[in-house]
Design a protein around this motif. Structure first.
Motif, PDB file in Angstrom:
ATOM      1  N   PRO A 224       0.947  -1.329  -0.126  1.00 47.62           N
ATOM      2  CA  PRO A 224       0.115   0.084   0.201  1.00 47.62           C
ATOM      3  C   PRO A 224       0.772   1.118   0.043  1.00 47.62           C
ATOM      4  N   GLY A 225       2.095   1.662   0.330  1.00 46.91           N
ATOM      5  CA  GLY A 225       2.723   2.184   0.311  1.00 46.91           C
ATOM      6  C   GLY A 225       3.420   2.851  -0.787  1.00 46.91           C
ATOM      7  N   ILE A 226       3.638   2.238  -1.977  1.00 47.10           N
ATOM      8  CA  ILE A 226       3.738   2.540  -3.028  1.00 47.10           C
ATOM      9  C   ILE A 226       2.345   3.488  -4.455  1.00 47.10           C
ATOM     10  N   LEU A 227       0.720   2.644  -3.487  1.00 44.95           N
ATOM     11  CA  LEU A 227      -0.100   3.615  -3.878  1.00 44.95           C
ATOM     12  C   LEU A 227      -0.044   5.016  -3.067  1.00 44.95           C
ATOM     13  N   LYS A 228       0.572   4.816  -1.589  1.00 43.71           N
ATOM     14  CA  LYS A 228       0.194   6.267  -1.775  1.00 43.71           C
ATOM     15  C   LYS A 228       1.102   6.947  -2.473  1.00 43.71           C
ATOM     16  N   LEU A 229       1.869   6.312  -2.337  1.00 40.44           N
ATOM     17  CA  LEU A 229       3.164   7.626  -3.833  1.00 40.44           C
ATOM     18  C   LEU A 229       2.911   7.881  -4.705  1.00 40.44           C
ATOM     19  N   LEU A 230       1.811   7.161  -5.421  1.00 38.25           N
ATOM     20  CA  LEU A 230       1.598   6.884  -6.637  1.00 38.25           C
ATOM     21  C   LEU A 230       0.185   8.343  -6.497  1.00 38.25           C
ATOM     22  N   LEU A 231      -0.743   8.579  -5.315  1.00 38.46           N
ATOM     23  CA  LEU A 231      -1.312   9.415  -5.102  1.00 38.46           C
ATOM     24  C   LEU A 231      -0.802  10.513  -4.841  1.00 38.46           C
ATOM     25  N   LEU A 232       0.155  10.683  -3.858  1.00 37.45           N
ATOM     26  CA  LEU A 232       0.425  11.803  -3.894  1.00 37.45           C
ATOM     27  C   LEU A 232       0.819  12.319  -5.045  1.00 37.45           C
ATOM     28  N   ALA A 233       1.498  11.287  -5.893  1.00 36.69           N
ATOM     29  CA  ALA A 233       2.146  12.523  -7.310  1.00 36.69           C
ATOM     30  C   ALA A 233       1.171  12.694  -8.040  1.00 36.69           C
ATOM     31  N   ALA A 234       0.034  12.012  -8.454  1.00 34.45           N
ATOM     32  CA  ALA A 234      -0.982  12.069  -9.145  1.00 34.45           C
ATOM     33  C   ALA A 234      -1.437  13.830  -8.509  1.00 34.45           C
ATOM     34  N   LEU A 235      -1.813  13.807  -7.284  1.00 34.39           N
ATOM     35  CA  LEU A 235      -1.754  15.163  -6.984  1.00 34.39           C
ATOM     36  C   LEU A 235      -0.715  16.406  -7.136  1.00 34.39           C
ATOM     37  N   VAL A 236      -0.223  16.233  -6.911  1.00 40.19           N
ATOM     38  CA  VAL A 236       1.361  17.369  -7.395  1.00 40.19           C
ATOM     39  C   VAL A 236       1.210  17.360  -8.410  1.00 40.19           C
ATOM     40  N   SER A 237       1.073  16.445  -9.143  1.00 42.26           N
ATOM     41  CA  SER A 237       1.391  16.376 -10.819  1.00 42.26           C
ATOM     42  C   SER A 237       0.396  17.768 -11.344  1.00 42.26           C
ATOM     43  N   LEU A 238      -0.819  18.035 -10.912  1.00 37.82           N
ATOM     44  CA  LEU A 238      -1.625  18.948 -11.083  1.00 37.82           C
ATOM     45  C   LEU A 238      -1.601  20.623 -11.068  1.00 37.82           C
ATOM     46  N   PHE A 239      -0.364  20.605  -9.910  1.00 35.13           N
ATOM     47  CA  PHE A 239       0.086  22.178  -9.770  1.00 35.13           C
ATOM     48  C   PHE A 239       1.831  21.727 -10.955  1.00 35.13           C
ATOM     49  N   VAL A 240       2.463  20.637 -10.488  1.00 35.13           N
ATOM     50  CA  VAL A 240       3.190  21.346 -11.109  1.00 35.13           C
ATOM     51  C   VAL A 240       3.295  21.160 -12.657  1.00 35.13           C
ATOM     52  N   THR A 241       2.179  20.467 -13.551  1.00 35.11           N
ATOM     53  CA  THR A 241       2.039  20.460 -14.254  1.00 35.11           C
ATOM     54  C   THR A 241       2.416  21.539 -15.600  1.00 35.11           C
ATOM     55  N   GLY A 242       0.265  22.502 -14.750  1.00 29.67           N
ATOM     56  CA  GLY A 242      -0.189  23.375 -14.548  1.00 29.67           C
ATOM     57  C   GLY A 242       0.814  25.071 -14.800  1.00 29.67           C
ATOM     58  N   THR A 243       1.866  24.164 -14.173  1.00 30.97           N
ATOM     59  CA  THR A 243       2.672  25.645 -13.608  1.00 30.97           C
ATOM     60  C   THR A 243       4.001  25.798 -14.188  1.00 30.97           C
TER      61      THR A 243
END
Length: 411
Positions: A224-243
Motif C-alpha cells: 500500500p505504500g506504493i499506492l500512497k506514493l502514486l496518489l501523492l504524485a498524481a495530486l502534485v502533478s496537477l500543480f507541477v504540470t499547470g505551472t
C-alpha cells in the motif's frame, strides 16, 4: 539469453543499447516538443489552446497505459519497443508533410494523439526493461542514468532547437525527429531479453480481468505504500504540470514577450538542474528515505511564491525573467530527485512478473491529474494575464500545505 542479474557491471550490452536508443529518442522528442510549443503559441497566442491540445493528447496515455503494462508483461519487450519507435518515426514523418498548412493545428493535434497512444505502450515497457537488466544498487544508478539522459537531452535540445526553429522553421524539425525515432528502433534491435511465451489460450477479456485483479491486489494489499506514493504524485502533478509545463512558457513568451531563444536558454538551464537532481540521488542513495520527499514538495511550493511576487513589484522584464529562471530551475532539481528516487523505490519492491503493469499504473496515476491541471492553469493564466501573481502565489502556498500534510503520509 539475457545477461545475468547478479552481474555487477552497470553498462551491460542490453543497458548500453537501451541508453543509446533513449538518447536518440529523447533528442527527437524534446526537439519536437519545443518546436510545437513555440509554433502553437505563435499561431494562437493563447495559453488555453496550448493547454487544451496537450491535455487532449494525454488522454490516450492515461486510458491505455494499464493495457500497455499488460502487454509488456506478456509480450517480448524488445519487439514492442522496436515496433513502437518505428511507428512513431513514421507518424512524425507523415505529419511533417502536413505542417505548415491551413489545417496545421489539426495536424499537430492528430500527431500528438497518435504519439500519446504509442507512448502509452512504450513507457511502461521501457521502465519494465530496466529491472530486467539491472538489480541491487545498479537499479538506482540505472534509473538515475536514464533520468540524466533525459535531462541532458532537455538541456541541449531547447537551445539548439530555438536556433534551428528560428532559422529553418517547423518542418525540418519534423524530419529530424522522425530520423531520431528510426535510429532508436534500429538500436533496440540489438537488445536481447528473455521472454517466455504463454502456452495457455485464454480469452482477452479474461486475461485483462486477471491481470488487473492481481496487480491491484499487490498495490492495495501487499504494497500500500506504493499506492500512497502514486496518489501523492498524481495530486502534485496537477500543480507541477499547470505551472511548469503551461505557465512557464506562457510567462516567458507571452507575458514577458521574450524570444524563443530566451525560452530555449531557460529550458537548457532547467536541464542542468534536472541532471544535478538525478546526480544527487546517486550520491545520497543510502541517505534518502521516502519521508524526505515531503521536503521536495515544500521546496517546490516555496519557489512559486517569489515568481508571483516578481509580477507585483515594479520590476523590468529581465529581472522578472531571472527570477523565473532561478526558481523554476530549483523546482526542476527537486522534481528530478523526486521522480528518480520514487521510480527506483517502486521497482525495487515490485516482482518482475508484475513490473510492466505496476509501472503502467505509475504513469497512469501520475498523469491522471495532468490534463485537468493543463486545462485549469491554461484558463487561469489567460484570465489573470494582467495579474499572474493571483495564480502563482496561491498555487505555491497550496503545494506547501500538501507537502506538510504528507510528512506522516510517507512514513
Amino acid at each position: 539469453m539475457t545477461e545475468k542479474k547478479f552481474n555487477q557491471k552497470l553498462f551491460t550490452r542490453n543497458f548500453t543499447f537501451l541508453i543509446l536508443g533513449q538518447v536518440s529518442s529523447l533528442i527527437g522528442n524534446f526537439s519536437l516538443k519545443f518546436a510545437l510549443s513555440m509554433y502553437i503559441l505563435e499561431q494562437t497566442g493563447s495559453a488555453s489552446v496550448f493547454a487544451g491540445l496537450l491535455a487532449a493528447a494525454m488522454l490516450p496515455t492515461i486510458l491505455l497505459s494499464p493495457f500497455g503494462g499488460i502487454l509488456a508483461d506478456r509480450a517480448n519487450r524488445r519487439n514492442i519497443m522496436v515496433a513502437l519507435d518505428f511507428l512513431s518515426g513514421l507518424s512524425v514523418l507523415i505529419a511533417g508533410f502536413a505542417v505548415p498548412s491551413e489545417h496545421d493545428i489539426f495536424a499537430i493535434g492528430t500527431l500528438l494523439l497518435i504519439l500519446s497512444v504509442l507512448g502509452a505502450f512504450e513507457s511502461p515497457t521501457v521502465q519494465a526493461c530496466i529491472p530486467q537488466m539491472l538489480s541491487g544498487d545498479n537499479l538506482i544508478k540505472g534509473n538515475a542514468i536514464v533520468s540524466q539522459v533525459a535531462s541532458i537531452a532537455s538541456l541541449i535540445t531547447p537551445f539548439l532547437g530555438s536556433i534551428f526553429y528560428t532559422v529553418l522553421g517547423i518542418r525540418p524539425v519534423f524530419y529530424t525527429t522522425s530520423i531520431c525515432f528510426f535510429v532508436t528502433a534500429f538500436l533496440e534491435c540489438f537488445i536481447l531479453l528473455d521472454h517466455k511465451k504463454s502456452q495457455s489460450k485464454i480469452k482477452l477479456s479474461s486475461v485483462i480481468k486477471e491481470e488487473f485483479s492481481v496487480s491491484m491486489h499487490f498495490l492495495c494489499r501487499q504494497q500500500p505504500g506504493i499506492l500512497k506514493l502514486l496518489l501523492l504524485a498524481a495530486l502534485v502533478s496537477l500543480f507541477v504540470t499547470g505551472t511548469a509545463v503551461i505557465g512557464f512558457p506562457y510567462l516567458v513568451r507571452t507575458i514577458l514577450g521574450l524570444s524563443s531563444n530566451h525560452y530555449g536558454i531557460a529550458e537548457s538551464a532547467m536541464g542542468i538542474a534536472s541532471v544535478s537532481g538525478s546526480l544527487l540521488v546517486v550520491l545520497l542513495a543510502k541517505k534518502i528515505h521516502s519521508r524526505h520527499l515531503c521536503i521536495v514538495l515544500i521546496s517546490f511550493g516555496i519557489c512559486l511564491v517569489p515568481c508571483g511576487i516578481a509580477f507585483i513589484l515594479p520590476l523590468s522584464t529581465f529581472p522578472r525573467y531571472l527570477i523565473l529562471l532561478i526558481m523554476f530551475c530549483t523546482c526542476q532539481l527537486g522534481c528530478s530527485m523526486f521522480s528518480t528516487y520514487a521510480v527506483s523505490l517502486i521497482q525495487s519492491k515490485t516482482p518482475e512478473h508484475l513490473m510492466g503493469k505496476v509501472m503502467s499504473y505509475v504513469f497512469t496515476l501520475s498523469m491522471c491529474a495532468q490534463p485537468a491541471g493543463q486545462v485549469i492553469y491554461g484558463a487561469l493564466f489567460d484570465h489573470f494575464s494582467d495579474n499572474v501573481y493571483f495564480v502563482l502565489i496561491p498555487s505555491g502556498l497550496l503545494i506547501c500545505l500538501i507537502g506538510l500534510l504528507s510528512r506522516h503520509f510517507l512514513d
